[in-house]
Design a protein around this motif. Sequence first.
Motif, PDB file in Angstrom:
ATOM      1  N   ARG A   1      44.799 -46.668 -33.683  1.00 18.34           N
ATOM      2  CA  ARG A   1      43.343 -45.665 -33.049  1.00 18.34           C
ATOM      3  C   ARG A   1      44.910 -44.587 -32.833  1.00 18.34           C
ATOM      4  O   ARG A   1      45.854 -44.239 -32.756  1.00 18.34           O
ATOM      5  N   ASP A   2      43.396 -43.411 -33.243  1.00 15.10           N
ATOM      6  CA  ASP A   2      43.683 -42.475 -32.113  1.00 15.10           C
ATOM      7  C   ASP A   2      44.944 -41.865 -31.289  1.00 15.10           C
ATOM      8  O   ASP A   2      45.631 -41.087 -31.434  1.00 15.10           O
ATOM      9  N   ASN A   3      44.688 -42.903 -30.573  1.00 10.19           N
ATOM     10  CA  ASN A   3      45.768 -42.512 -29.019  1.00 10.19           C
ATOM     11  C   ASN A   3      47.224 -43.619 -29.127  1.00 10.19           C
ATOM     12  O   ASN A   3      47.301 -43.598 -27.920  1.00 10.19           O
ATOM     13  N   SER A   4      46.980 -44.126 -30.741  1.00 11.63           N
ATOM     14  CA  SER A   4      48.516 -44.729 -30.568  1.00 11.63           C
ATOM     15  C   SER A   4      49.774 -44.419 -30.654  1.00 11.63           C
ATOM     16  O   SER A   4      49.211 -43.107 -31.846  1.00 11.63           O
ATOM     17  N   ASP A   5      50.967 -44.624 -30.821  1.00 14.28           N
ATOM     18  CA  ASP A   5      51.536 -44.296 -31.194  1.00 14.28           C
ATOM     19  C   ASP A   5      52.229 -45.121 -32.167  1.00 14.28           C
ATOM     20  O   ASP A   5      53.495 -44.703 -32.314  1.00 14.28           O
ATOM     21  N   ILE A   6      51.707 -45.550 -32.178  1.00 13.03           N
ATOM     22  CA  ILE A   6      52.266 -46.445 -33.694  1.00 13.03           C
ATOM     23  C   ILE A   6      52.184 -45.785 -35.292  1.00 13.03           C
ATOM     24  O   ILE A   6      50.479 -45.402 -35.507  1.00 13.03           O
ATOM     25  N   ALA A   7      53.256 -45.341 -35.439  1.00 16.51           N
ATOM     26  CA  ALA A   7      52.999 -44.447 -36.940  1.00 16.51           C
ATOM     27  C   ALA A   7      53.076 -45.247 -38.528  1.00 16.51           C
ATOM     28  O   ALA A   7      52.361 -45.166 -39.018  1.00 16.51           O
ATOM     29  N   ARG A   8      53.903 -46.370 -38.249  1.00 21.46           N
ATOM     30  CA  ARG A   8      53.864 -47.700 -39.545  1.00 21.46           C
ATOM     31  C   ARG A   8      54.424 -48.710 -39.089  1.00 21.46           C
ATOM     32  O   ARG A   8      54.794 -49.153 -37.532  1.00 21.46           O
ATOM     33  N   ALA A   9      53.955 -49.921 -40.485  1.00 25.87           N
ATOM     34  CA  ALA A   9      53.997 -51.376 -39.107  1.00 25.87           C
ATOM     35  C   ALA A   9      54.011 -51.431 -41.055  1.00 25.87           C
ATOM     36  O   ALA A   9      53.676 -50.998 -41.589  1.00 25.87           O
ATOM     37  N   GLU A  10      55.169 -52.507 -40.871  1.00 23.35           N
ATOM     38  CA  GLU A  10      55.562 -53.259 -42.232  1.00 23.35           C
ATOM     39  C   GLU A  10      57.165 -55.040 -41.938  1.00 23.35           C
ATOM     40  O   GLU A  10      57.109 -54.442 -41.151  1.00 23.35           O
TER      41      GLU A  10
ATOM     42  N   GLU B   1      43.990 -57.911 -35.713  1.00 19.34           N
ATOM     43  CA  GLU B   1      44.230 -56.835 -35.315  1.00 19.34           C
ATOM     44  C   GLU B   1      44.685 -57.195 -34.100  1.00 19.34           C
ATOM     45  O   GLU B   1      44.191 -58.994 -32.794  1.00 19.34           O
ATOM     46  N   PHE B   2      45.731 -56.356 -32.955  1.00 18.08           N
ATOM     47  CA  PHE B   2      46.703 -56.159 -32.203  1.00 18.08           C
ATOM     48  C   PHE B   2      46.205 -55.479 -31.025  1.00 18.08           C
ATOM     49  O   PHE B   2      46.752 -55.123 -30.122  1.00 18.08           O
ATOM     50  N   GLY B   3      45.266 -54.498 -31.265  1.00 21.72           N
ATOM     51  CA  GLY B   3      44.510 -54.397 -30.239  1.00 21.72           C
ATOM     52  C   GLY B   3      44.795 -52.999 -30.897  1.00 21.72           C
ATOM     53  O   GLY B   3      44.169 -51.840 -31.394  1.00 21.72           O
ATOM     54  N   GLU B   4      45.670 -52.021 -30.356  1.00 25.07           N
ATOM     55  CA  GLU B   4      45.453 -50.808 -30.189  1.00 25.07           C
ATOM     56  C   GLU B   4      45.908 -50.460 -32.375  1.00 25.07           C
ATOM     57  O   GLU B   4      45.781 -48.966 -32.965  1.00 25.07           O
ATOM     58  N   PHE B   5      46.383 -51.558 -33.234  1.00 24.85           N
ATOM     59  CA  PHE B   5      46.538 -51.047 -34.089  1.00 24.85           C
ATOM     60  C   PHE B   5      46.223 -53.128 -35.273  1.00 24.85           C
ATOM     61  O   PHE B   5      46.399 -53.513 -34.690  1.00 24.85           O
TER      62      PHE B   5
END
Length: 273
Positions: free
Chosen positions: A47-56, A253-257
């Motif tokens: 999401r635009d307001n999420s702090d997540i930049a990457r996930a693997e 789907e975990f909500g913010e990402f």
Amino acid sequence: MSLRRPLLAAAFLTAALLPGAPGAAEPGVEAMVGHRAAYRLTLDRARDNSDIARAEGVMLYEVVDACDGWATRQRFQLTLTDRDGTDVETTSDYSTYETKDGRSIRFSLTQTSQGAVSQRVAGDAEVTPEGGTVRYTEPSTKQEALPGGTLLPMLHTIRTLAAARANQRLLVVPLFDGTSADGAQDTTTVLQAWQPPQANERFPALASLGSARMRVAFFDRTPSATGGGASAPDYEVGLRYYENGVADELKMEFGEFSVDGRMQELAVLPNPC
């Protein structure tokens, strides 16, 4: 952060849509196969307001046909990177043994964050036409009642595939999979049209099988709960299931990402029965 397990061994309208309570002669059991699968996990979106930049990460899944039941194990590792470059690693190790009549299950889940245990859930459950009972040993010793119509994970999968083949488009049912210390959750599943077999060079074992795409939403139950859909889901997963119970594509789907899961390896296990 708590990451619910992706719905793989999970398998949904109510039992009136798919007749038959849990029982030894459950249609579709013979079509399910034991298998081991490895998945690569990557960030789909944040999401635009999420702090997540990457996930693997990776997920390893195994289901073994134990003749009178299904033994499953799922190991999950995901590293999240925030916009400052800080990594947070979450892992889970989840196992179950579910009888083929859909009436009992043993379960164990351990989650860690940055190497420290963040959650443990363990116990067993019995399902009856009226609902049933969960007996927890972790995180504390207690009992929870299950609502009427509750399904266990493998039976959930079998019923879902049967619904897709029967051109059903919506199923709603309580599900207990042992990933929560609060008993069953309501689930709402939206099913797409059944697809005929298609060429599959990467996984020839799937080339002769039909499949269906579906999206499953999980809702926390309340004392007045009558089914999923009354509020925002706690968790959602989209997948493509083949008629033998193998899923090759996931979207969690975990909500913010959200995270994509793509199957990289598949081994179909011989039937020992």
